[in-house]
Every structure is written in structure tokens, then in C-alpha cells.
Design a protein around this motif. Sequence first.
Motif, PDB file in Angstrom:
ATOM      1  N   ASN A 199      -7.802  -5.923  -2.920  1.00 19.71           N
ATOM      2  CA  ASN A 199      -7.226  -4.792  -3.642  1.00 19.71           C
ATOM      3  C   ASN A 199      -6.399  -5.215  -4.848  1.00 19.71           C
ATOM      4  OD1 ASN A 199      -7.764  -2.083  -2.100  1.00 19.71           O
ATOM      5  ND2 ASN A 199      -7.418  -3.629  -0.517  1.00 19.71           N
ATOM      6  N   THR A 200      -6.473  -6.497  -5.200  1.00 20.56           N
ATOM      7  CA  THR A 200      -5.820  -6.977  -6.420  1.00 20.56           C
ATOM      8  C   THR A 200      -6.908  -7.249  -7.441  1.00 20.56           C
ATOM      9  OG1 THR A 200      -4.081  -7.998  -5.073  1.00 20.56           O
ATOM     10  CG2 THR A 200      -4.235  -8.689  -7.376  1.00 20.56           C
ATOM     11  N   ASN A 201      -7.249  -6.223  -8.187  1.00 23.85           N
ATOM     12  CA  ASN A 201      -8.407  -6.277  -9.084  1.00 23.85           C
ATOM     13  C   ASN A 201      -8.025  -6.911 -10.415  1.00 23.85           C
ATOM     14  OD1 ASN A 201     -10.223  -4.894  -7.251  1.00 23.85           O
ATOM     15  ND2 ASN A 201      -8.999  -3.063  -7.683  1.00 23.85           N
TER      16      ASN A 201
ATOM     17  N   TRP B 103      -6.976  -8.509   2.638  1.00 21.86           N
ATOM     18  CA  TRP B 103      -6.881  -7.090   2.246  1.00 21.86           C
ATOM     19  C   TRP B 103      -6.143  -6.971   0.913  1.00 21.86           C
ATOM     20  CZ3 TRP B 103      -8.964  -2.587   2.817  1.00 21.86           C
ATOM     21  CH2 TRP B 103      -8.286  -1.423   2.505  1.00 21.86           C
ATOM     22  N   THR B 104      -5.069  -7.711   0.771  1.00 23.65           N
ATOM     23  CA  THR B 104      -4.343  -7.721  -0.501  1.00 23.65           C
ATOM     24  C   THR B 104      -5.204  -8.299  -1.613  1.00 23.65           C
ATOM     25  OG1 THR B 104      -2.248  -7.992   0.687  1.00 23.65           O
ATOM     26  CG2 THR B 104      -2.249  -8.535  -1.650  1.00 23.65           C
TER      27      THR B 104
ATOM     28  N   TYR C 138      -9.922   2.212   3.296  1.00 24.98           N
ATOM     29  CA  TYR C 138      -8.746   2.882   2.748  1.00 24.98           C
ATOM     30  C   TYR C 138      -8.452   4.168   3.519  1.00 24.98           C
ATOM     31  CZ  TYR C 138      -5.626   5.131  -0.603  1.00 24.98           C
ATOM     32  OH  TYR C 138      -4.559   5.753  -1.191  1.00 24.98           O
TER      33      TYR C 138
ATOM     34  N   TYR D 138     -13.729  -5.478  -9.847  1.00 23.90           N
ATOM     35  CA  TYR D 138     -14.005  -4.113  -9.378  1.00 23.90           C
ATOM     36  C   TYR D 138     -14.861  -3.385 -10.398  1.00 23.90           C
ATOM     37  CZ  TYR D 138     -13.039   0.898  -8.553  1.00 23.90           C
ATOM     38  OH  TYR D 138     -13.159   2.254  -8.345  1.00 23.90           O
TER      39      TYR D 138
ATOM     40  N   MET E  26       0.842  -1.195   0.000  1.00 23.52           N
ATOM     41  CA  MET E  26       0.000   0.000   0.000  1.00 23.52           C
ATOM     42  C   MET E  26       0.876   1.243   0.000  1.00 23.52           C
ATOM     43  SD  MET E  26      -3.041   1.209  -0.037  1.00 23.52           S
ATOM     44  CE  MET E  26      -3.921  -0.291   0.276  1.00 23.52           C
TER      45      MET E  26
ATOM     46  N   ASP F 148     -14.734  -0.282   0.718  1.00 25.04           N
ATOM     47  CA  ASP F 148     -13.370   0.010   0.255  1.00 25.04           C
ATOM     48  C   ASP F 148     -12.881   1.393   0.666  1.00 25.04           C
ATOM     49  OD1 ASP F 148     -12.238  -1.912  -2.407  1.00 25.04           O
ATOM     50  OD2 ASP F 148     -14.091  -2.380  -1.340  1.00 25.04           O
TER      51      ASP F 148
END
Length: 728
Positions: A614-616, A610-611, A585, A516, A1, A581
Motif C-alpha cells: 500500500n506504499t505506491n 501489507w504496508t 481493504y 499501482y 490505515m 487489494d
Amino acid sequence: MTDKKIHPTAVTAALTPDTASKPLNERLPIPPLEDTLQRFLARIEPLQDEKQNRKTKKIVNSVENIDLLKTLHEKLLQYDTNLANLKPESSFIEQFWYDSYLEYDASVVLNVNPFFQLQDDPTITKEEILENGPYGCHTLQIKRTSKLVISILKFIKQIRHNTLKPDLVRGGKSLSMDQYDKLFGSSRIPPGPGEQTCHLQTDTTSHHVIIMYKSQFYWFDVLDVNNEPIFETSDELEWNLYSIIMDVEKHKHHDEEENLLPFGVFTTESRRVWSNIRDYIFHANDSTNWKNLKIIDSALFVICLDDVIFGAEDNDELAKSMLCGTSKIELDQQKSTVPLNIQSGTCLNRWYDKLQLIVTKNGKAGFNFEHTGIDGHTVLRLATDIYTDSILSFAREITKDVPDIFEAQMGSNNNKHHHHNQKQFGVETKTPNKANLITIPRTLEWKIDKFLLSSLHFAETRISDLISQYEFVTLDFEKFGSFHIKSVFKCSPDAFVQQIFQIAYYALYGKFETTYEPAMTKLFQNGRTEAIRSVTPFSKRFVKSLFDKNATDEQRKQFLQESCKEHSKITRECSMGLGQDRHLYALYCVWNEWYKDTLPLPPIFKDRSWTLLNTNVLSTSNCGNPCLKNFGFGPVTANGFGIGYVIRDNSISIVVSSRHRQTKRFASLMEKSFLEIDHIFSKDYKTDQDNYLMGMHNKNDGNLTHNKSEDLKYLLSGYDYFDVSVSG
């Protein structure tokens, strides 16, 4: 991040009279922490196996995690309360969101900037213009550009006169209009010496445009100091554009290479490299280059006239040109009409730090835009209004009774406007009452040395490398659109198309990945977006039912409608600011700014979930409007797909991008997924004779609900039903 830095000056800036006079929407809500955590667990569950999910739930619900998050949540509430007092037109996510863009160091090309391609202009008769046009082979390009620019100037006038009609949603609710102030005159400025982030600079007094042709720069004024358009008809602009093209061609003919270098390619560099180059230019003894940069930075927008033609079979290449430019290097001496090993692609004819209007030689037009201050919905409004106005301008030539979507305003045109004095040429427009304005194009001439020459060379090779790593596929599906989806499938069109992406990916890879889709939160002041997570237990059940030989068509229909209903429910929540999200964030950013040295990082941010969220792998966005031909952007992960789509009444257009990850095959599976769903529903509204899909009867079962179409056979790559055992 990425580490976040919140700039105090950004949240304590005084209100200007303009912003103070505008009615403000409600503030973007900060959801209750407990609700956000429950939503997080709900969105991550279908992406994990049972063991992983148990571990994630244990971590998220742990006393340590909740206590730490409560501290951050209270700080966020306090921060938002202070913002409300100091800067009422703000939101809690605003600065965090800006920083997420401005701290990004890699090239904005393919990583940040999206594109919109407009439909062709039906009022311009291409054959007649190409054969008999007043500007030769450039006539179509010049006429299309001029019409669009005239409409853009009307749009800018509306913004600056505070007369732009508000964006509305169903029920008559108005949306926040704050992004329009950053649409024109804005530029992404690389970090200065000792600075950590880029800046979003907006010049509210800007009155000129930049025109690029064959990587050369020109400028002239288009508004007076009262923000009244100087050019009232497209005819007045045409000669300016033509004189620019002719001036470049004259220089090319005389081989004046020292003034024909592609300075725009610097904006394709990483922010750190571009920052170093700008710093070098700033400290140079000769200030010419620095003054040129300031003129470009402060321009309203950039007009890119591309010396290329794309035919009906070149949609993929056209999408690439709109998004990142093309890379074309001739190495064959037998074919070459230019020096060997020289870049001649459209990637050189760009300035990616600003809003760009791109028009090809045969009149294909679109926008590429810097994303920091504006979202797709804002640029979509611009595209819709100017496309409509440019079409209506043709009707106004026939009759004066055609309404203007831009309200007429009166203003003075007699004010002076000054700029640096560059080389002047061209045809003077007949505007005697605007004689003090720069209405004749002026060229930006650059001072070159060995450092800048080598920097240009390596910038060009790096963008060529980058472009070669990606591929683009356009899918224009014309069998049906939103009318059919709503009337026959009884689904939300957007939710339905999201199911299609899941089917195609599952058919290709046998698993589900993080998906996403942005939901607009402009019901709230400076709301930006929230993340819709498309993979749900409902969508998984539906997708798997297509590949389950024991499932019936009635079950598949039911599962589809229930999945779409769930997607629509999540979309509504996100649009109301009730997602997970952005809140999480913001909490991470609060920890990083104020508690990094005093509090441990909450365990949720260290968990694999969490990873994962956020890995779209599938990054998707819907910008539907009949004025758009296509819309697209690059993938956001190395192994991902970028999917931009436009849903019309009777068709759907999709642009898919990836780093050579079977993009064409993936897009073809989307098309077959559309047809397969229609096949499942077809017996309800078609006879066998009318059905354009020939069913394939399952020999092992006489039950007609088990009919398979050829498209299911295609989805399964020629195999029969199969069972896939995967995580999630």
C-alpha cells in the motif's frame, strides 16, 4: 490505515424512481478468500527478498490469520447480501471507497484531485482571433469556453433525461453508468460540528454554473427546470463571459479590494480547517456568505477563466496550473506592477471541491475534478464527447448534414427558476420564452471580517508552500505509439508502457518499487477500480536483461512479450473484480467497523508486506484518448512519483510529478527506454540507413545481438553494464 466508518443510512437509502428504472449490471463479485490470499502473495513476492517473503508466506498462511479473515469474509458476504436487497445499484466496495476519500483530512490539492488537459481546438484560428477578435485579448478564451460549455450542457441533458448512450467495451458489454449521476451538481462538503467525515453532496435539481475570474465568483442559469439548455449556441454565452471579465476589471481598476478577496483558496485547506471556517460562516449574524456557499455547492460545475497565457514551451507550468494552480508572488519592486508580496497565481482562481472547467487566456482547456464519486473513465467520457461535439459545431456552421453525438430532445422552457438575489449586470440574452430564468450573470459579494481575512492569508501561504514542494515534467514522445507497439513489439500498449516505467526507475535507482495502476471494474454495478500491480517476476527478468551484458536481444524480446502478457492477464483479472487489494481493504474495513473491540487484527494487516503493497512509490494511470493532450495527478507517497499517461496511435504523452525527486531525469530515462526497446527490435524492420538510433558495437563480443545503442549508455548514466545487488 485510516479508520473506516460505515454509515447505515448510506446503505439503506430507498431507490428513487430514476435509479429503479435503470437496468443494473451484475454485482461486483467478492472473490474466494483463498484466491485473494494467493494473489496477494504473488503480487508481494517480487517486491521482497527471500527472507522477507518466507516470513510473509508463513504469516498469511497461518491458522490464526486464515481463521480471523474467514470471520471477516463471512461478514462481508452477509453485508453484500443485505446491500443487494436494500440498494441493488450498490457494490460491496462502494461505501468503503467513499469513506477512504471522505475521511481524508489533508488538502485535496495534489493529494486527491487529478486533471485532464484537452487538445487545442483546431477550428479556432488563433492568429485571426487574437488580432481581430470581438472581445479583444480575451476572444480566444471566451470562444473556447463557450463552445465547451454548450457541449457540456448537452451532456448534462443526456444524463438527466436518461438518454446518455451506455459505455461499452469490446464484445458490446455495457458498463455501469452510476457515476454520471454524481458528475454534475456535486460537491465535497467538509465535516459539520461533531462529524468525522466529509460528505459528497449532489444536487440533482441544479441548473446554474459558477464562473471564476481573478478569484471572483459569478453565476447564472444554464438549464431550465426540464433540464433543457437555455443557451443553444456558443454566441449566446459569449457576452455573459465577456461581461464578467469586464466587471472584474472595472472593480480592479477602482481598487475595490474588499470585494476582490480569493474565497476559493479555502478549498485548498485541510478538511478540518475548512470545516471550522464554514462553521464560523454558518453562525455569523449576516447570512450573505453562507448563502454564497450554498449557491457554489449546488452549482453544476465551476468555470475557471484564468488570466494567463501558456506557450508551447510552458507545458510543465500548464500541467501544474491544471493540477494545483500556479503560485506567483512578486518580490522585486523594479518588476512589480502589483503590490509586493501579493499572490497572483492561478491557485487562487479555483474551487477544488467541485468539477472545474479551466480555460486559459490563450484557449488551453482542461478539467480538474473532485475524485470521491467519479473515476477517470467517467470524466474521460465527458472530455471525449464534449471535445468531439465542440469540434463538430464548426462543421455544422458549414453544413447541416453533420451528425450530432448528442441526440436532440424536445422539452419545455417556460418554467420558473429562483435563486438568491445578487447584484445584476451584463447583457440580456435574447430568450423571451425563458424570461423567468436568471440568464444574466450575478456576482457573489462576500462580507469580510478580521477572522476571515487572516484565514484567507494563512490559507494562501499554506497552498503556496504546498505547490512549491512539487515539480512537474511533461514528456511528449512522438516517435511511435500504439500502432508501432502492437505491430512491431507484439505487445499490449498499456502493458508495454508499464515496462518502460520499470526500466527507467531501475536505471535510476537499481531497484523495483511498488507500482499501482487502476483497472476499471465498471462491468459491475458501482465497481470503481481494482489495483493492477505492475512489478512481477516476468517484468523483473525483462528489465534486468537490458542491463545484463550476457543477455541477447532475442531473449530481451521474449522477456518483454512474456512480461506484457502477464501484465495483460493481471489486468483482465482485475477488470473482472478478481484482484486482491479491494477485497482485503474491505475485510480490513469490516474488522474496523464491527470487530475492532472483539477480534484481534488479522496478522496480514500487521505484516510489513501489507504496508509495502500500500506504499505506491510509482502511482500510474492510463487515460488514453486522442482528445486529451495530457493527464496527471500528484504522487501518493512522500518519496513517490505520480505518472499519468495518454497512449495515442502514433505518440505517447506522460506527466510525471514528485516532491523534487529527480523528476526531469526520470522522465528523460522513460524517453530513452522507449528508444532503447525500439533499437532492440529495429533490425527486424529497418535497415541501418533507416535506423534513427546509431548502434554502438560491443568491442568485446562480435555477436550482433550485443549491440548497444547510445540510449543504453544514457540509461546507465555513461557507465557500462553493471550488476546491482538489491532486495527484490
